[in-house]
Scaffold this active site. Structure first.
Site, PDB file in Angstrom:
ATOM      1  N   LYS A  72      38.259  36.129  34.379  1.00  0.00           N
ATOM      2  CA  LYS A  72      37.616  37.321  34.954  1.00  0.00           C
ATOM      3  C   LYS A  72      38.574  38.514  34.941  1.00  0.00           C
ATOM      4  O   LYS A  72      38.187  39.625  34.583  1.00  0.00           O
ATOM      5  CB  LYS A  72      37.127  37.013  36.369  1.00  0.00           C
ATOM      6  N   THR A  73      39.815  38.292  35.339  1.00  0.00           N
ATOM      7  CA  THR A  73      40.798  39.382  35.320  1.00  0.00           C
ATOM      8  C   THR A  73      41.066  39.837  33.891  1.00  0.00           C
ATOM      9  O   THR A  73      41.177  41.038  33.615  1.00  0.00           O
ATOM     10  CB  THR A  73      42.107  38.927  35.984  1.00  0.00           C
ATOM     11  N   ASP A 117      38.941  42.190  42.647  1.00  0.00           N
ATOM     12  CA  ASP A 117      38.923  40.726  42.598  1.00  0.00           C
ATOM     13  C   ASP A 117      38.423  40.177  43.936  1.00  0.00           C
ATOM     14  O   ASP A 117      38.634  40.788  44.987  1.00  0.00           O
ATOM     15  CB  ASP A 117      40.341  40.218  42.313  1.00  0.00           C
ATOM     16  N   THR A 166      34.243  34.313  42.836  1.00  0.00           N
ATOM     17  CA  THR A 166      34.082  32.883  42.618  1.00  0.00           C
ATOM     18  C   THR A 166      32.883  32.343  43.401  1.00  0.00           C
ATOM     19  O   THR A 166      32.510  31.186  43.228  1.00  0.00           O
ATOM     20  CB  THR A 166      35.347  32.127  43.058  1.00  0.00           C
ATOM     21  N   ARG A 225      43.445  28.966  32.254  1.00  0.00           N
ATOM     22  CA  ARG A 225      44.636  29.161  33.071  1.00  0.00           C
ATOM     23  C   ARG A 225      45.419  27.858  33.214  1.00  0.00           C
ATOM     24  O   ARG A 225      46.647  27.832  33.123  1.00  0.00           O
ATOM     25  CB  ARG A 225      44.250  29.691  34.454  1.00  0.00           C
TER      26      ARG A 225
END
Length: 351
Positions: A72-73, A117, A166, A225
């Site tokens: 997402k980032t 975020d 999330t 990640r």
């Protein structure tokens, strides 16, 4: 964004660890064409951005939802790069007052991209201020208190909000409705994860064998990640133990050393399954009792271990508590109890 520090307005000012910064910067794709996986989201987002660029306008606000670690980032950074706009980064927990958000918005320039975020963790007053900013590009800043308070309108140039969450279900309807495009990120399959590991290894100038890349990808829980983190650990192991050789044997030995098994279960995951099967006969058992049995906080078990175990079909939530499925018993090398009733599985336990 656990390693980030925020100034008084909630905007990121520093990220701890020079090595982490360099590692993340080296591996993040900068354009949609460099992004691996998420084909549907990539195509949809490309249309949104290309159309806005062609019109010479600011792109619609974008909401990105999905589990942690799926990019997402990275997508927020790509959006800013694609439209050649500055990116400002903040976090929902850092915006607890309307004044925090007003301070951020007062510094927004035309066409800027504001990435928030964990946007679902903003305070309600800040959310209401964000509604107006996203829709009308203005906010009312209240000066003073009580009967003498005065609302001063603050005009904001057109900008794009990119929200990441999330837990999309926690976003209030009015906030969700103000996003012109919503993307749900999915877990990655093994093939895409292998491509990501291969790309990361190339960027880091690591001589990683294909077999080692597949080994890392298969243990990465469908999450880029985690794949990149495991790649770092395999690199460390190879540098210290195998003279820099990054083959399948080194990858397997490194991941076994760090207690990541063949399908990605770690120490906590196995502890939860073992407690369920060995200590409680497969369940049902309450979440709090299960957390005590493995020596972790309730929230850790629920938010870190359970989602992956449920996705694999190893654990089920029932009205009476958590239950181990036959697959869990088999994965632990234990005999499945006779008469295990699978028909009782699958209903969420509110506790």
């Amino acid at each position: 964004m656990n390693d980030e520090q925020f100034d008084e307005s909630g905007v990121v000012t520093a990220v701890a660890g020079a090595e982490d910064r360099a590692f993340e910067a080296a591996l993040r794709p900068r354009t949609l064409t460099e992004l691996i996986g998420q084909d549907r989201v990539r195509e949809q987002l490309s249309l949104v951005l290309d159309a806005a660029i062609a019109r010479g306008s600011t792109p619609d606000h974008v909401l990105l939802s999905g589990p942690p670690g799926l990019g997402k980032t990275t997508l927020a950074m790509i959006i800013a790069h694609q439209v050649a706009a500055p990116l400002r980064i903040t976090s929902g927990p850092a915006i607890q007052h309307a004044g925090d958000l007003a301070a951020i918005l007062s510094g927004i320039g035309e066409g800027d991209v504001l990435f928030i975020d964990e946007i679902h963790r903003m305070s309600r007053p800040a959310e209401e201020l964000l509604y107006m900013a996203m829709e009308d590009f203005r906010v009312d800043v209240v000066v003073g208190k009580g009967p003498g308070a005065t609302a001063i309108p603050l005009e904001i140039p057109p900008f794009t909000v990119v929200g990441a969450t999330t837990r999309a279900g926690l976003l209030p309807g009015p906030l969700r409705d103000r996003f012109g495009f919503t993307a749900q990120l999915d877990f990655y399959d093994a093939a895409d994860l292998h491509r990501i590991v291969r790309r990361s290894a190339d960027l880091l100038a690591l001589d990683l064998s294909d077999a080692a890349g597949h080994e890392i990808a298969s243990r990465s829980r469908g999450t880029p990640r985690i794949a990149n983190r495991l790649l770092r650990r395999v690199r460390d192991f190879a540098e210290v133990r195998t003279g820099g050789v990054l083959d399948e044997a080194a990858a397997r030995a490194a991941l076994d050393l760090y207690e990541v098994d063949a399908i990605g279960l770690d120490r906590l995951d196995r502890a939860v399954l073992t407690a369920l099967c060995s200590s409680f006969g497969g369940g049902p058992v309450g979440l709090s009792t299960l957390a005590v049995a493995v020596g972790e906080e309730r929230e850790t078990v629920e938010e870190v271990a359970e989602p992956f175990l449920v996705r694999l079909g190893f654990l089920a939530r029932t009205p009476r508590g958590r239950v181990a499925t036959p697959a869990a018993w088999r994965h632990l090398g234990m005999a499945v109890p006779a008469g295990l009733d699978q028909l009782t599985l699958g209903t969420d336990d509110p506790s």
